[in-house]
Design a protein around this motif. Sequence first.
Motif, short mmCIF file in Angstrom:
data_model
loop_
_atom_site.label_atom_id
_atom_site.label_comp_id
_atom_site.label_asym_id
_atom_site.label_seq_id
_atom_site.Cartn_x
_atom_site.Cartn_y
_atom_site.Cartn_z
N MET C 23 -69.88 -13.24 -37.24
CA MET C 23 -70.87 -12.23 -37.25
C MET C 23 -72.38 -12.44 -36.17
SD MET C 23 -71.94 -11.36 -41.42
CE MET C 23 -70.01 -11.64 -42.60
N GLU C 25 -71.44 -13.65 -33.31
CA GLU C 25 -71.12 -13.81 -32.15
C GLU C 25 -71.01 -12.54 -31.33
OE1 GLU C 25 -67.02 -15.24 -32.63
OE2 GLU C 25 -66.93 -16.71 -30.31
N ALA C 26 -70.33 -11.44 -32.80
CA ALA C 26 -69.82 -9.69 -32.59
C ALA C 26 -71.35 -9.08 -32.36
CB ALA C 26 -69.34 -9.68 -33.87
N ILE C 27 -71.89 -9.48 -33.33
CA ILE C 27 -73.50 -8.68 -33.33
C ILE C 27 -74.03 -8.62 -31.78
CG2 ILE C 27 -75.65 -8.28 -33.69
CD1 ILE C 27 -74.49 -9.11 -36.52
N PHE C 29 -71.99 -9.20 -28.65
CA PHE C 29 -71.55 -9.55 -28.01
C PHE C 29 -72.14 -7.64 -27.81
CE2 PHE C 29 -67.72 -7.26 -26.41
CZ PHE C 29 -67.26 -7.71 -25.33
N ALA C 30 -71.93 -7.74 -28.92
CA ALA C 30 -71.55 -5.84 -28.39
C ALA C 30 -72.84 -5.35 -27.92
CB ALA C 30 -70.91 -5.31 -29.38
N THR C 31 -74.34 -5.89 -28.16
CA THR C 31 -75.37 -5.19 -28.08
C THR C 31 -76.10 -5.27 -26.46
OG1 THR C 31 -77.75 -5.15 -28.95
CG2 THR C 31 -76.86 -7.50 -28.62
N ALA C 32 -76.92 -3.96 -26.18
CA ALA C 32 -77.07 -4.22 -25.12
C ALA C 32 -78.11 -4.96 -24.89
CB ALA C 32 -77.16 -2.77 -24.88
N ARG C 43 -79.25 -7.14 -39.60
CA ARG C 43 -78.27 -6.14 -39.63
C ARG C 43 -77.19 -7.12 -40.29
NH1 ARG C 43 -75.35 -4.41 -33.87
NH2 ARG C 43 -77.47 -3.49 -32.26
N MET C 44 -77.03 -7.97 -40.55
CA MET C 44 -76.19 -8.90 -41.47
C MET C 44 -76.38 -8.87 -42.39
SD MET C 44 -76.10 -12.68 -39.34
CE MET C 44 -75.08 -13.41 -39.69
N PHE C 77 -75.83 -13.20 -24.67
CA PHE C 77 -74.89 -14.11 -24.43
C PHE C 77 -74.77 -14.25 -23.18
CE2 PHE C 77 -71.99 -14.00 -27.93
CZ PHE C 77 -72.05 -14.88 -27.70
N ARG C 78 -75.14 -14.85 -22.22
CA ARG C 78 -75.55 -14.97 -20.43
C ARG C 78 -74.12 -15.43 -20.05
NH1 ARG C 78 -77.75 -10.28 -21.07
NH2 ARG C 78 -79.68 -10.96 -21.31
#
Lengths: 284, 215, 215
Positions: C23, C25-27, C29-32, C43-44, C77-78
């Motif tokens: 979760m 990971e996905a969050i 990844f998708a967040t700006a 969010r979880m 993530f960078r």
Amino acid sequence: MIYLPRTPSANRRTRARAMDSFPLDISEEHAFEDYNDGPATSETFIVDVDGYEGPLDLLLALARKQKVDLRMISVLDLANQYLQFIEHMNRNRIRLAANYLVMAAWLAYLKSRLLLPEKPTDDEIDADELAARLAFQLERLEAMRKCGTRLMASDRLGKDFFSRGCPEVAETRRHVSFTASILDLLQAYARVRTRDDFTPLGCSRNHVLTVKQALEHLRPLFRQALEWGNMLRFMPRSWLANQAHCRSATASTFAAALELAKRGQIEIRQSESFAEIQVRARRS
Amino acid sequence: MDDLYQTVDSVDCSPAMEEQERMVEAILFATAEPLTVSQIGNRMPLGCDPVTALARLVKRYEGRGVRLSRVGNSWAFRTAADLGYLMQTETVVQRRLSRAAVETLAIIAYHQPVTRTEIEEIRGVTVSRGTIDILLELGWIKLGRRRESPGRPVTFVVTPNFLDHFGLSSTRDLPGLKELRETGLLSSEPSPREDAADTGLAPVAADIDQHRMAA
Amino acid sequence: MDDLYQTVDSVDCSPAMEEQERMVEAILFATAEPLTVSQIGNRMPLGCDPVTALARLVKRYEGRGVRLSRVGNSWAFRTAADLGYLMQTETVVQRRLSRAAVETLAIIAYHQPVTRTEIEEIRGVTVSRGTIDILLELGWIKLGRRRESPGRPVTFVVTPNFLDHFGLSSTRDLPGLKELRETGLLSSEPSPREDAADTGLAPVAADIDQHRMAA
């Protein structure tokens, strides 16, 4: 979705109880006209806003009512139902778009062909084949409709799965690479050397007092010339010894004087042709 | 997992596969749009093998919250579909398509390349300009090659964007495509009825016969 | 890795840690924007432990092409720092060398070693610093020995790189003025002052001629 224009009587009840069995869709505005006629009747005018999209769509809706696999459908029943529907609409003075009527005519023809056991003539297609073709069309439309629905319900980007939220902008590095060919090089050298060859065309400046030089010489002097005086008196002394120098200096000094006059720094006068040219600083 | 950490031969100047995998990971993580294999390869040092690196990466991300998905000829990281509910803030409001548009899209996807006339034949109604326009605007369809038939009509095909949006690796992965093909529903004619009895259409004929008798 | 696949107690309704990791990971990844631990937690589903999930995720991405990094109080993530160079796309723009640069280069090639003043005398115009810089940067010229004359000016000579680029084995292969004329590259009429004896360049030119003769 097309919503019918509202009339003051909300939840309008018009004729056509039979409409209950024909959830009527208004798909295109011209598909059903005059639906608004005679609102006085008490029966419900049910309008399914999802809309039929043409006769094939209507046929498919009717076929579904047979509640069988589309492959098991009775085309004859279907034709009957369609014709009934059209008749019903006509009775209620609901004018249908032409393509519905064309389909009705075709189905009436198909029905007659199916019912009459006569052999088809050579140029006529077998009625069973026509029926099969219609069944196929319905099945195909149904399949595509299901596919569309399935597609829309599938996992979708931006709804069920997501792309990278903060993409890193790939920086574009412009790498400029200069090029020159051996020809460029040779031509450049030739050009440079040719330029050299042509320098002698320029005249020697040794005997010339330029206007610029004259200006630089004169400007401070003229400023002090409060009274009218001969212009030639202001010429650089060193240029007077040599005849050629003197001529150049005279011309340049005159041109410089004119320039200064133009700029409003001095005044010039000459009483008559070839008379002495006199100058003085302009009085403010 | 040890094989991942293989080292390159000293003669081979290209980076270790493990390193190439990291590169592809970094490159794809940084973009929102799918990248083609050659786009990826162009950004890697010479002598790299993006295809192998991609295959390994797909495996690595199997079952994770983020997946490496193939979109046509391209690749992109996407969050796992089962976690969509966590992304409410990221959810893009999807434009509701009209039924006509949905059907037209399905027809193009399953029948592509397909001409407007063919779409109209299947739907039984004329396709309004707006329907095609919306699909073009969404970037889900584009013009294919002209059909080599009289009038050389334009055809429509779906785009990589369409595949990306619907999470498809290729049009071959369209749901139900195989069954549709098997039942002949993707052809323009009903399947030939050599022996009516063994086709699905037989009952129709039988049914008609009954009516005929009744009449 | 087995511990990752722990299952939840039947009494505990929170998702397995493995799932929580997915979760996060996905969050992320998708967040700006980078998210704080509490933003992630919000969010979880209830009962999740974003801190532990994050810590595990940080570990998972250790050494990968992307890293989970802390940005202030937030996480994002960078791209791994050592792969930053992959984020640059290079476009090579071919540009023709300016006329001034080509002329300067030609003079250096024909008259080397040559001082800047000498170049200016030959060209009849001043040579801008930028012109020399471009040639130095291209690796086509380099500094030669200082001239043993007042002020000990630096001289310029062409490099092996230059010879390579122009396909010359030596500058002595460059055609002389006379040959240039004969081949039509120098279109001017032969000047009466062929030897240009009154320019400061005569000795240099003579020097080159000598070399040529020697060769």
